[in-house]
Scaffold this motif. Structure first.
Motif, PDB file in Angstrom:
ATOM      1  N   SER A 381       0.809  -1.221   0.000  1.00  0.00           N
ATOM      2  CA  SER A 381       0.000   0.000   0.000  1.00  0.00           C
ATOM      3  C   SER A 381       0.842   1.270   0.000  1.00  0.00           C
ATOM      4  N   ALA A 382       2.160   1.161   0.178  1.00  0.00           N
ATOM      5  CA  ALA A 382       3.020   2.350   0.299  1.00  0.00           C
ATOM      6  C   ALA A 382       2.913   3.308  -0.886  1.00  0.00           C
ATOM      7  N   PRO A 383       2.854   2.837  -2.161  1.00  0.00           N
ATOM      8  CA  PRO A 383       2.746   3.800  -3.270  1.00  0.00           C
ATOM      9  C   PRO A 383       1.534   4.715  -3.181  1.00  0.00           C
ATOM     10  N   LEU A 384       0.559   4.324  -2.366  1.00  0.00           N
ATOM     11  CA  LEU A 384      -0.637   5.156  -2.227  1.00  0.00           C
ATOM     12  C   LEU A 384      -0.308   6.528  -1.633  1.00  0.00           C
ATOM     13  N   LEU A 385       0.832   6.635  -0.965  1.00  0.00           N
ATOM     14  CA  LEU A 385       1.255   7.922  -0.407  1.00  0.00           C
ATOM     15  C   LEU A 385       1.545   8.940  -1.509  1.00  0.00           C
ATOM     16  N   PHE A 386       1.783   8.472  -2.742  1.00  0.00           N
ATOM     17  CA  PHE A 386       2.157   9.362  -3.841  1.00  0.00           C
ATOM     18  C   PHE A 386       1.070   9.419  -4.923  1.00  0.00           C
ATOM     19  N   VAL A 387      -0.141   9.045  -4.577  1.00  0.00           N
ATOM     20  CA  VAL A 387      -1.199   8.936  -5.574  1.00  0.00           C
ATOM     21  C   VAL A 387      -1.625  10.310  -6.091  1.00  0.00           C
ATOM     22  N   GLU A 388      -1.957  10.348  -7.374  1.00  0.00           N
ATOM     23  CA  GLU A 388      -2.545  11.521  -8.012  1.00  0.00           C
ATOM     24  C   GLU A 388      -3.873  11.092  -8.626  1.00  0.00           C
ATOM     25  N   PHE A 389      -4.926  11.861  -8.374  1.00  0.00           N
ATOM     26  CA  PHE A 389      -6.239  11.560  -8.940  1.00  0.00           C
ATOM     27  C   PHE A 389      -6.618  12.635  -9.941  1.00  0.00           C
ATOM     28  N   ALA A 390      -7.320  12.234 -10.983  1.00  0.00           N
ATOM     29  CA  ALA A 390      -7.781  13.184 -12.001  1.00  0.00           C
ATOM     30  C   ALA A 390      -9.023  12.598 -12.667  1.00  0.00           C
ATOM     31  N   ASN A 391      -9.755  13.463 -13.368  1.00  0.00           N
ATOM     32  CA  ASN A 391     -10.881  12.984 -14.163  1.00  0.00           C
ATOM     33  C   ASN A 391     -10.362  12.436 -15.488  1.00  0.00           C
ATOM     34  N   SER A 392     -10.863  11.285 -15.887  1.00  0.00           N
ATOM     35  CA  SER A 392     -10.439  10.709 -17.161  1.00  0.00           C
ATOM     36  C   SER A 392     -10.808  11.640 -18.309  1.00  0.00           C
ATOM     37  N   ASP A 393      -9.891  11.761 -19.256  1.00  0.00           N
ATOM     38  CA  ASP A 393     -10.175  12.557 -20.441  1.00  0.00           C
ATOM     39  C   ASP A 393      -9.827  11.733 -21.671  1.00  0.00           C
ATOM     40  N   PRO A 468      -3.969  28.540 -17.527  1.00  0.00           N
ATOM     41  CA  PRO A 468      -2.992  28.102 -16.525  1.00  0.00           C
ATOM     42  C   PRO A 468      -1.713  27.607 -17.172  1.00  0.00           C
ATOM     43  N   ALA A 469      -0.631  27.704 -16.451  1.00  0.00           N
ATOM     44  CA  ALA A 469       0.617  27.089 -16.896  1.00  0.00           C
ATOM     45  C   ALA A 469       0.535  25.590 -16.648  1.00  0.00           C
ATOM     46  N   GLY A 470       1.151  24.810 -17.499  1.00  0.00           N
ATOM     47  CA  GLY A 470       1.103  23.360 -17.337  1.00  0.00           C
ATOM     48  C   GLY A 470      -0.212  22.791 -17.813  1.00  0.00           C
ATOM     49  N   ALA A 471      -0.529  21.597 -17.327  1.00  0.00           N
ATOM     50  CA  ALA A 471      -1.738  20.895 -17.762  1.00  0.00           C
ATOM     51  C   ALA A 471      -2.988  21.650 -17.317  1.00  0.00           C
ATOM     52  N   ALA A 472      -4.068  21.498 -18.106  1.00  0.00           N
ATOM     53  CA  ALA A 472      -5.305  22.222 -17.826  1.00  0.00           C
ATOM     54  C   ALA A 472      -5.914  21.837 -16.490  1.00  0.00           C
ATOM     55  N   ASP A 473      -5.631  20.608 -16.002  1.00  0.00           N
ATOM     56  CA  ASP A 473      -6.151  20.195 -14.700  1.00  0.00           C
ATOM     57  C   ASP A 473      -5.029  19.707 -13.786  1.00  0.00           C
ATOM     58  N   GLY A 474      -3.805  20.173 -14.040  1.00  0.00           N
ATOM     59  CA  GLY A 474      -2.666  19.767 -13.224  1.00  0.00           C
ATOM     60  C   GLY A 474      -2.649  20.439 -11.868  1.00  0.00           C
ATOM     61  N   GLN A 476      -0.745  22.831 -10.700  1.00  0.00           N
ATOM     62  CA  GLN A 476      -0.691  24.296 -10.753  1.00  0.00           C
ATOM     63  C   GLN A 476      -2.074  24.867 -11.017  1.00  0.00           C
ATOM     64  N   ALA A 477      -2.801  24.244 -11.952  1.00  0.00           N
ATOM     65  CA  ALA A 477      -4.138  24.730 -12.276  1.00  0.00           C
ATOM     66  C   ALA A 477      -5.081  24.564 -11.089  1.00  0.00           C
ATOM     67  N   GLN A 478      -4.946  23.464 -10.349  1.00  0.00           N
ATOM     68  CA  GLN A 478      -5.798  23.259  -9.178  1.00  0.00           C
ATOM     69  C   GLN A 478      -5.500  24.293  -8.095  1.00  0.00           C
ATOM     70  N   SER A 479      -4.226  24.596  -7.898  1.00  0.00           N
ATOM     71  CA  SER A 479      -3.864  25.641  -6.933  1.00  0.00           C
ATOM     72  C   SER A 479      -4.390  26.994  -7.387  1.00  0.00           C
ATOM     73  N   LEU A 480      -4.368  27.207  -8.696  1.00  0.00           N
ATOM     74  CA  LEU A 480      -4.865  28.462  -9.252  1.00  0.00           C
ATOM     75  C   LEU A 480      -6.353  28.631  -8.985  1.00  0.00           C
ATOM     76  N   VAL A 481      -7.110  27.541  -9.041  1.00  0.00           N
ATOM     77  CA  VAL A 481      -8.548  27.606  -8.747  1.00  0.00           C
ATOM     78  C   VAL A 481      -8.764  28.149  -7.339  1.00  0.00           C
ATOM     79  N   ALA A 482      -8.016  27.604  -6.384  1.00  0.00           N
ATOM     80  CA  ALA A 482      -8.148  28.074  -5.003  1.00  0.00           C
ATOM     81  C   ALA A 482      -7.780  29.554  -4.902  1.00  0.00           C
ATOM     82  N   GLY A 483      -6.719  29.955  -5.621  1.00  0.00           N
ATOM     83  CA  GLY A 483      -6.323  31.345  -5.579  1.00  0.00           C
ATOM     84  C   GLY A 483      -7.366  32.276  -6.166  1.00  0.00           C
ATOM     85  N   LEU A 484      -7.965  31.902  -7.273  1.00  0.00           N
ATOM     86  CA  LEU A 484      -8.994  32.729  -7.911  1.00  0.00           C
ATOM     87  C   LEU A 484     -10.229  32.855  -7.033  1.00  0.00           C
ATOM     88  N   ARG A 485     -10.637  31.743  -6.430  1.00  0.00           N
ATOM     89  CA  ARG A 485     -11.837  31.780  -5.589  1.00  0.00           C
ATOM     90  C   ARG A 485     -11.616  32.579  -4.304  1.00  0.00           C
TER      91      ARG A 485
END
Length: 707
Positions: A381-393, A468-474, A476-485
């Motif tokens: 289960s250790a790799p779960l510490l580094f998991v990244e989740f996203a919506n499938s595209d 956003p810089a980088g991926a549209a849902d990466g 950086q973009a997720q942090s940007l959402v929090a900043g904008l809101r």
């Protein structure tokens, strides 16, 4: 009550089989149309901030679907290419449903690849088109684009990707179910020792699946049904129906061997009263796990839960009615001997099964085995510490998908490829004091690549597209959402876009996860308590199931996020897991693990009740006897369901592969490490305390080693 059901099924066996046959035929004839009624379902509830923002944006400045074409293989300055693109661009503008065309020759937008051998054509359809109208327009646009005089033309876009996703899901279901049924059928014929005995569980599986398709076809007229849900629930139905059939057949054979002179009606009554109870508790536990999906409040998960609960109920019904009826008719063709392993003669007695041998080993060394098994699951289960989740595209489509190839060509060939921005809606006029400063602040936020303020809007509202810089849902973009809101704006700020949807989906899942866990844990705990009359056994079962799930998720991170073994499995990793995967996997793996737990515990409890008054080593002997009697059923069921979910691995959709691989890993770990080692080891360590409940006093005599 269950014994009476068994007798009734025996007396009405032909009628029961006739009813299920009619249902199966109706499902085969009419159930297939469910695929024509499926639709894409939003992953966010209606009240999510990103959904509210998108609805407001659609009302203020509606946009149609976009198609993107990559024209490659010829120098972009070639006269013949310029003439061809220009002519086709004007033809496309005349197609009904087309709102705008952008290309590098007839408009001011010039998008050329780094090597000057590719260019983009973007076509926007009119807003407000129905799905059918949009697809007809898209097909007309694509046909025109393919007439451009260029060596290679790729056409994609979200609309075409969604259609490819649906088509691929249907193909995956057809291939997966066919392969699963054939492989499972061969396995059952070999293991059960005969053609009729082997095909009996498949008949139950077909009954459950066709009935589910028929029911989903009816529900699709009232509620949205996802093509993804149809894939998942049909294969789940096959696996559960086979599991329940195997348990019923095994118990019937044991009852018949124990009392060969008993009337058939009485044998079936005993079978349904014992194995049927386990089937009923197991089906209820899986249903309770699926009900937990409703707690997340997301339309897609609700559709999954609805379809899954439906197939579990029908699989349970086949196990309690159709399977006993088939046994009553075909009992003479069911071999009298025990489970037959492939390559062994049916007349040759078999030794202890895999689970029995593992259990005996674990009971001799319970402490070290329990510690090693738990440590091994935690390491996985250790790799779960580094998991990244996203919506499938579009990246979840197979490599052969044109929509995916178009997306990848855009990303690889162009220095500044078009990117879906975050769109900010502020309920204030652009001329209002503070708005200019607000836009300047937005430009200065970390992770902002560019910003465009829209014009020609109704008074009292402002809209800005933030790239956003980088991926549209990466990240950086997720942090940007929090900043904008979080901006100090003259009016409320709404943020729409892929990253905003992902942020809201994660927040929704995290917020509702405790409630979902509570529903599942309380319901399954109560069912196990009703089965075992113990408090300790249910708690231990839930903890072991959670360990299995954590280890499985760790393996999925290594395979699908990091790409370990991706070449063997035939997919290209995209650096994340689909956000719905852990939720679906939790429900299915938890439910199916509870399947095997119930099968084993039901028999262990019988042995404990029979031995506890006279045997000081009753606990250990009951555990070993129960696992020895039921272990072959669990092993065969695990192999069968592993083959069933192996059908997912053959599919082209990465999100579906995640479920297939996850379920195969979960079943493998559950049957070997958890049921074979951890369960007997912990039960040996606890001894008679396994069966404690409030109001009882339990002494713990010295443990007598078994084996």
């Amino acid at each position: 009550m269950l014994a009476a059901l068994g007798r009734t099924v025996y007396l009405r066996r032909l009628a029961v089989i006739a009813v299920w046959t009619v249902v199966a035929l109706a499902g085969a004839v009419f159930g297939g149309s469910v695929y024509d009624r499926t639709q894409s379902i939003d992953t966010l509830p209606a009240g999510a901030p990103a959904t509210v923002a998108q609805d407001r944006l659609d009302a203020l400045s509606p946009e149609g679907e976009r198609l993107v074409a990559v024209i490659s293989g010829r120098d972009v300055g070639a006269i013949a290419l310029i003439d061809s693109v220009t002519r086709i661009a004007f033809e496309i503008r005349a197609i009904p449903g087309v709102a705008e065309v952008e290309d590098s020759y007839t408009t001011g937008t010039r998008t050329i690849s780094r090597d000057n051998r590719s260019s983009l054509v973007t076509v926007e359809l009119k807003p407000g088109l129905s799905d059918d109208e949009a697809l007809r327009a898209a097909d007309g646009v694509k046909a025109a684009l393919l007439r451009i005089d260029a060596p290679e033309i790729l056409v994609g876009g979200e609309l075409l990707a969604e259609r490819e996703f649906g088509d691929q899901a249907v193909r995956d279901a057809a291939v997966g179910e066919s392969v699963a049924l054939v492989c499972v059928g061969l396995l059952l014929i070999l293991v059960l020792g005969g053609l009729v005995a082997g095909l009996l569980p498949l008949a139950a599986a077909l009954g459950a699946v066709t009935a589910t398709l028929l029911a989903l076809t009816g529900l699709a007229r009232l509620l949205p049904v996802s093509e993804y849900a149809v894939n998942v629930v049909t294969l789940l139905g096959i696996g559960l129906a086979v599991d329940y059939s195997l348990l019923m057949i095994a118990r019937f054979k044991q009852e018949r061997a124990a009392d060969p002179r008993a009337p058939l009606a009485e044998l079936l009554a005993r079978t349904v009263a014992t194995a049927g109870r386990a089937v009923l508790v197991s089906g209820s536990a899986v249903t309770a796990a699926l009900v937990g999906l409703f707690a997340f409040g997301e339309p897609l998960l609700a559709a999954m839960a609805m379809g899954g609960a439906l197939v579990v109920v029908l699989a349970t019904a086949t196990g309690l009615t159709l399977v006993p009826a088939l046994i009553a008719v075909a009992h003479r063709r069911i071999p009298a001997t025990g489970w037959r392993r492939p390559g062994r003669g049916s007349g040759r007695p078999r030794g202890p099964g895999l689970l029995a041998r593992l259990a005996a080993f674990a009971q001799r060394r319970p402490g070290p085995v329990a510690l090693a098994a738990t440590a091994g699951l935690l390491v996985l289960s250790a790799p779960l510490l580094f998991v990244e989740f996203a919506n499938s595209d579009v990246r979840a489509l197979p490599q052969s998908s044109e929509a995916r190839q178009t997306y990848e060509a855009v990303q690889e060939k162009f220095a500044d490829p078009p990117k879906q921005p975050l769109t900010v809606v502020v309920e204030a006029d652009p001329a209002q004091p503070g708005m200019k400063e607000l836009f300047d602040t937005m430009r200065g936020l970390p992770g902002v690549s560019d910003l465009y303020v829209r014009s020609e809007l109704p008074p009292g509202v402002s809209i800005a597209d933030v790239v956003p810089a980088g991926a549209a849902d990466g990240r950086q973009a997720q942090s940007l959402v929090a900043g904008l809101r979080a901006l100090d704006a003259p009016a409320p700020v709404l943020v729409a876009g892929p990253a905003a949807e992902l942020v809201d989906a994660k927040r929704s899942v995290a917020g509702r996860l405790p409630l979902a866990l509570a529903i599942i844990v309380v319901a399954t705990g109560a069912l196990l308590f009703a089965l075992t009359r113990s408090v300790v056994v249910p708690v231990k079962a839930i903890v072991m199931n959670l360990l299995t799930l954590l280890a499985t998720m760790g393996v999925l991170v290594a395979v699908f996020q990091w790409g370990w073994g991706s070449g063997v499995l035939g997919f290209t990793p995209w650096g994340a897991l689909d956000l719905t995967t852990p939720l679906l996997l939790f429900v299915f793996a938890f439910g199916l693990s509870m399947d095997y737990e119930v099968f084993l515990l039901a028999r262990i409890k019988e042995e404990w009740d029979r031995r506890r008054a006279t045997d000081r080593a009753a606990n250990d002997r009951a555990v070993l006897a129960g696992i020895t009697a039921t272990g072959p059923v669990v092993t065969t069921a695990a192999l069968a369901i592993g083959l069933v979910f192996g059908g997912f691995v053959l599919g082209g959709l990465v999100a579906v592969k995640e479920i297939g691989v996850g379920m195969a890993v979960a079943v493998l770990l559950d049957v070997t490490v958890v049921r074979g080692l951890l369960l007997p080891a912990t039960m040996s360590l606890l001894g008679r305390w396994n069966w404690w409940r409030p109001g009882t006093t339990t002494s713990a005599p010295p443990r007598v080693p078994v084996g």
